[in-house]
Enzyme design. Sequence first.
Site, PDB file in Angstrom:
ATOM      1  N   GLU A  54      82.627  25.743  46.624  1.00  0.00           N
ATOM      2  CA  GLU A  54      83.597  26.852  46.623  1.00  0.00           C
ATOM      3  C   GLU A  54      84.274  26.995  47.989  1.00  0.00           C
ATOM      4  O   GLU A  54      85.480  27.221  48.088  1.00  0.00           O
ATOM      5  CB  GLU A  54      82.908  28.170  46.234  1.00  0.00           C
ATOM      6  CG  GLU A  54      82.503  28.233  44.777  1.00  0.00           C
ATOM      7  CD  GLU A  54      83.635  27.843  43.836  1.00  0.00           C
ATOM      8  OE1 GLU A  54      84.739  28.390  43.960  1.00  0.00           O
ATOM      9  OE2 GLU A  54      83.411  26.973  42.972  1.00  0.00           O
ATOM     10  N   GLU A  68      89.270  19.369  42.034  1.00  0.00           N
ATOM     11  CA  GLU A  68      87.826  19.321  41.806  1.00  0.00           C
ATOM     12  C   GLU A  68      87.173  18.173  42.588  1.00  0.00           C
ATOM     13  O   GLU A  68      86.167  18.362  43.255  1.00  0.00           O
ATOM     14  CB  GLU A  68      87.524  19.145  40.314  1.00  0.00           C
ATOM     15  CG  GLU A  68      87.528  20.448  39.543  1.00  0.00           C
ATOM     16  CD  GLU A  68      86.634  21.498  40.171  1.00  0.00           C
ATOM     17  OE1 GLU A  68      85.413  21.382  40.077  1.00  0.00           O
ATOM     18  OE2 GLU A  68      87.163  22.426  40.798  1.00  0.00           O
TER      19      GLU A  68
HETATM   20 ZN   LIG Z   1      85.707  23.531  41.745  1.00  0.00          ZN
END
Ligand SMILES: [Zn+2]
Length: 271
Positions: free
Chosen positions: A139, A201
């Site tokens: 995060e 990601e």
């Molecule tokens: Zn992520």
Amino acid sequence: MRQQVRNLLCFLCVLFLIGSCSTVPITGRTQLSLVPPSSMLSMSLQQYDDFLKSHTLSTDTVSTAMVKNTGGRIQKAVERYFVEHGMRRELKNYAWEFNLIESKEVNAWCMPGGKVAVYTGILPVTKDENGLAVVMGHEIAHAVAGHGGERMSYLLAVQLGGLALAVAMTERPQASRNLWFAAFGLGAQVGLILPYSRIQEYEADRLGLVFMAMAGYEPRHAVTLWERMAAQKEGKKAPPVFLSTHPTDKARIEAIKRALPEAMRYYRKPS
Ligand SMILES: [Zn+2]
């Protein structure tokens, strides 16, 4: 003459695009950036405060201490990384904060400026401090790579016709707040779930592994954490919020495995 006008227009377009882009630290990828980092930061402080006021902090002192301790270790790692790579200024206005929120929701996020929230609902999945470090490292990587600003730029362009953030906040406060929530993975409450892109990601995985390794957590724990996370989906009608915003599949877990040797070069055993 017409050719000259066309050339001039092209030149202006390129100029505009260059002015609206920034570079992701560490990976060097160019990203769309219509919102100045300073606006993102001041908006973040306000939204994080509002969020804390409208949610309950966990009273579990042991888990709260673990969240703050893990966050603090990753913060130091990020700061060291940025100093070593001549990017100290990028973190200049950060005001790091790590809070554990009482909520059944399986979720965690980090807003610009290092404002982190971990929900108690994710703790059964993270299991221990190593698992927590994977999630928090990931995060925080999204935040320092400016992914929120990048998502906010697209959302403002697409949904609010390119309004500047400050203008949008004054003229369409509720709509822009909802976009903000969606940009940072807490849009479920307003029905706006926006998955991070594959590129974002993979980038957050790679950076997250480096940061957790520098903080003294073995990066291989990321593989088991994401496998546990993926298993959450099975047999459930709606996947947890965290999985809706962070889609996980075999290819992604394989990419994490491939990124482990790079991360291990940064690994420091805690003293
Ligand atoms: Zn992520």
